[in-house]
Scaffold this active site. Structure first.
Site, PDB file in Angstrom:
ATOM      1  N   THR A   1       0.823  -1.213   0.000  1.00  0.00           N
ATOM      2  CA  THR A   1       0.000   0.000   0.000  1.00  0.00           C
ATOM      3  C   THR A   1       0.859   1.267   0.000  1.00  0.00           C
ATOM      4  O   THR A   1       0.385   2.332  -0.379  1.00  0.00           O
ATOM      5  CB  THR A   1      -0.898   0.044   1.258  1.00  0.00           C
ATOM      6  N   ASP A   2       2.119   1.146   0.431  1.00  0.00           N
ATOM      7  CA  ASP A   2       2.899   2.375   0.678  1.00  0.00           C
ATOM      8  C   ASP A   2       3.147   3.193  -0.587  1.00  0.00           C
ATOM      9  O   ASP A   2       2.856   4.376  -0.633  1.00  0.00           O
ATOM     10  CB  ASP A   2       4.198   2.088   1.467  1.00  0.00           C
TER      11      ASP A   2
ATOM     12  N   SER B   1      32.266  -4.850   5.166  1.00  0.00           N
ATOM     13  CA  SER B   1      31.128  -5.451   5.835  1.00  0.00           C
ATOM     14  C   SER B   1      31.592  -6.730   6.505  1.00  0.00           C
ATOM     15  O   SER B   1      32.439  -7.448   5.957  1.00  0.00           O
ATOM     16  CB  SER B   1      30.061  -5.776   4.784  1.00  0.00           C
TER      17      SER B   1
ATOM     18  N   SER C   1      13.766  -6.336   5.802  1.00  0.00           N
ATOM     19  CA  SER C   1      14.296  -5.033   5.420  1.00  0.00           C
ATOM     20  C   SER C   1      15.655  -4.695   6.020  1.00  0.00           C
ATOM     21  O   SER C   1      15.844  -3.654   6.655  1.00  0.00           O
ATOM     22  CB  SER C   1      13.299  -3.920   5.719  1.00  0.00           C
TER      23      SER C   1
ATOM     24  N   SER D   1      17.875  -3.899   4.136  1.00  0.00           N
ATOM     25  CA  SER D   1      18.329  -2.786   3.279  1.00  0.00           C
ATOM     26  C   SER D   1      17.999  -1.443   3.931  1.00  0.00           C
ATOM     27  O   SER D   1      18.840  -0.551   3.969  1.00  0.00           O
ATOM     28  CB  SER D   1      17.751  -2.896   1.870  1.00  0.00           C
TER      29      SER D   1
ATOM     30  N   ASP E   1       9.509   0.610   4.750  1.00  0.00           N
ATOM     31  CA  ASP E   1      10.710   0.005   5.338  1.00  0.00           C
ATOM     32  C   ASP E   1      11.545   1.034   6.097  1.00  0.00           C
ATOM     33  O   ASP E   1      11.908   0.828   7.264  1.00  0.00           O
ATOM     34  CB  ASP E   1      11.578  -0.637   4.252  1.00  0.00           C
TER      35      ASP E   1
ATOM     36  N   TYR F   1       8.447  -7.335  -8.154  1.00  0.00           N
ATOM     37  CA  TYR F   1       8.029  -6.184  -7.345  1.00  0.00           C
ATOM     38  C   TYR F   1       7.748  -5.001  -8.278  1.00  0.00           C
ATOM     39  O   TYR F   1       6.728  -4.323  -8.180  1.00  0.00           O
ATOM     40  CB  TYR F   1       9.147  -5.827  -6.355  1.00  0.00           C
TER      41      TYR F   1
HETATM   42  P1  ADP Z   1      15.717  -7.123   2.745  1.00  0.00           P
HETATM   43  O1  ADP Z   1      15.711  -5.649   2.784  1.00  0.00           O
HETATM   44  O2  ADP Z   1      14.349  -7.704   2.895  1.00  0.00           O
HETATM   45  O3  ADP Z   1      16.649  -7.748   3.724  1.00  0.00           O
HETATM   46  P2  ADP Z   1      16.784  -6.582   0.165  1.00  0.00           P
HETATM   47  O4  ADP Z   1      17.038  -7.425  -1.028  1.00  0.00           O
HETATM   48  O5  ADP Z   1      15.964  -5.361   0.009  1.00  0.00           O
HETATM   49  O6  ADP Z   1      16.209  -7.534   1.291  1.00  0.00           O
HETATM   50  O7  ADP Z   1      18.168  -6.084   0.775  1.00  0.00           O
HETATM   51  C1  ADP Z   1      19.190  -7.007   1.046  1.00  0.00           C
HETATM   52  C2  ADP Z   1      20.522  -6.406   0.591  1.00  0.00           C
HETATM   53  O8  ADP Z   1      20.883  -5.319   1.464  1.00  0.00           O
HETATM   54  C3  ADP Z   1      21.673  -7.375   0.697  1.00  0.00           C
HETATM   55  O9  ADP Z   1      21.741  -8.194  -0.455  1.00  0.00           O
HETATM   56  C4  ADP Z   1      22.847  -6.428   0.809  1.00  0.00           C
HETATM   57  O10 ADP Z   1      23.202  -5.928  -0.464  1.00  0.00           O
HETATM   58  C5  ADP Z   1      22.291  -5.280   1.625  1.00  0.00           C
HETATM   59  N1  ADP Z   1      22.585  -5.476   3.053  1.00  0.00           N
HETATM   60  C6  ADP Z   1      21.747  -5.891   4.005  1.00  0.00           C
HETATM   61  N2  ADP Z   1      22.348  -5.964   5.219  1.00  0.00           N
HETATM   62  C7  ADP Z   1      23.611  -5.584   5.011  1.00  0.00           C
HETATM   63  C8  ADP Z   1      24.757  -5.446   5.849  1.00  0.00           C
HETATM   64  N3  ADP Z   1      24.712  -5.698   7.149  1.00  0.00           N
HETATM   65  N4  ADP Z   1      25.899  -5.053   5.266  1.00  0.00           N
HETATM   66  C9  ADP Z   1      25.956  -4.778   3.973  1.00  0.00           C
HETATM   67  N5  ADP Z   1      24.933  -4.874   3.134  1.00  0.00           N
HETATM   68  C10 ADP Z   1      23.776  -5.273   3.640  1.00  0.00           C
HETATM   69 MG    MG Z   2      14.828  -4.342   1.342  1.00  0.00          MG
END
Ligand code: ADP
Ligand code: MG
Length: 383
Positions: A34-35, A66, A126, A128, A172, A221
């Protein structure tokens, strides 16, 4: 976690970190897709986070490391551009830096960055948004840039939409930013207003990660996003362009013949889902948790049948969960096409109950779901 992050930072960069920040993952409580349609949604920040540590450098390099990759990616601050697929994770903090500069942050020298997380990535919680918001808090502190929470939330979304290339709405980043312990975050996505809704003390969240991720999830998506925009455009004909939030089921029925069958179904889901979010908020305020549970199940059924972003794995987890008398309701949580199911339970739902659902799932699909309980935690902050 902070101590480990600090000592790893020193090992990698031979320097002590100057600032730390953290931001939580989130669950989508109700309000699916919905957002970005300007509607209503509710989520909760959870007690799992991405943590970042930063220190300034004397040159103009931006260095990203990372805990997951162990490699340092170096980019000159005078040459910021989207990184290729293998370094896609860098685009999240890099995009946030870029948009903070555009918002007025001054940075003459670069920084060293390291992040750490206890939040599973790519499973609909999330991560991300958590990396975007934690980076935003840390960068603002490091460079002495004053900006309010809503601006940081918007910059996180802008990074994801325009730099990473994911057309997500504000849910998110909004929940990761505005989360509150033991409360839900209610968002009016049109006015971008955030408020908190009460969460009964005796409730718990249980997450069942299907461990299934559709390979084309980002593309799907985007396809749903485009179908919603198509429906909104047709409904707006003859007037100014408006998002689906502005229309009723009667408006939709009147123009049904003018749109594709898919656009109609997606729009019907969004319009009815907005109503469910408002009903759920009212029910929460009246402490009527049973109604909230029913609305969660109705939301899942609509995602399954109308929005078509569920999958057999998620449907099965929901069906198994709601068989348990301690479960008020369950639904897919997040973008869909795989990812996680959220069950809202009473306090007596326990690990044995969760394992029963997990076993039934494993017997059927041969996949072991990741299961964990969580509670509503605080939003992003410097630590
Ligand atoms: P979600 O947000 O549901 O976890 P997404 O596909 O939107 O899934 O985001 C995941 C992506 O975010 C990972 O593939 C990576 O690129 C990035 N990410 C998530 N957590 C980290 C982290 N701790 N360090 C670096 N990148 C990260
Ligand atoms: Mg995400």
């Amino acid at each position: 976690m902070k101590e480990t992050l600090a000592s790893n930072f020193e090992k990698i960069y031979s320097q002590k970190p100057e600032v730390f920040a953290q931001a939580p993952g989130r669950i989508e409580f109700i309000g699916n897709h919905t957002d970005y349609n300007g509607g209503y949604t509710m989520g909760a920040a959870i007690d799992r986070v991405v943590m970042v540590a930063l220190a300034k450098r004397t040159d103009t390099l931006l260095c990203f490391a990372s805990a997951k990759s162990g490699e340092i990616v170096k980019i000159d601050l005078k040459d910021i551009k989207k990184q290729p697929r293998e370094y896609n994770w860098v685009n999240y903090p890099l995009g946030v830096f870029k948009f903070l500069l555009e918002a007025g942050m001054k940075a003459d020298t670069g920084f060293n960055m390291l992040d750490m997380s206890n939040l599973p990535a790519g499973s609909g919680l999330s991560s991300s948004a958590a990396i975007e918001l934690s980076t935003a808090f840390a960068l603002c502190k490091l460079y002495g840039f004053e900006c309010d929470l809503k601006t940081k939330v918007r910059i996180g979304r802008k990074c994801e939409n325009l730099f990473v290339g994911m057309p997500c709405g504000i849910l998110d980043q909004g929940v990761s930013g505005f989360g509150k312990k033991d409360a839900l975050v209610f968002i009016d996505c049109k006015s971008e207003e955030f408020s908190n809704a009460p969460l009964p003390q005796e409730c718990k969240f249980w997450l069942f990660n299907s461990t299934k991720k559709h390979a084309l999830v980002d593309g799907m998506y985007e396809a749903r996003h485009n179908e919603c925009m198509e429906a909104a455009k047709i409904l707006s004909e003859g007037g100014e362009d408006r998002l689906l939030r502005e229309f009723s089921i009667a408006d939709l029925e009147a123009k049904k013949d003018k749109m594709s069958a898919n656009a109609y179904k997606r729009a019907k889901h969004i319009i009815e889902e907005n109503r469910r979010v408002l009903e759920a908020k009212k029910a929460l305020e009246a402490d009527d948790i049973k109604t909230v549970g029913k609305l969660m199940v109705a939301s899942h059924e609509s995602s399954r049948d109308l929005f078509e972003n569920s999958c057999p794995e998620l449907d099965f987890l929901v069906a198994e969960a709601v068989k348990n008398p301690h479960v008020y309701g369950a639904r897919l949580s997040g973008g869909g096409f795989g990812g996680a199911v959220l069950a809202l339970t009473d306090k007596d739902f326990c690990e044995t109950d969760a394992q029963k659902i997990a076993e039934a799932y494993q017997n059927k699909f041969g996949l072991k779901p990741a299961v964990f309980a969580c509670s509503a935690g605080d939003g992003a902050k410097n630590i």
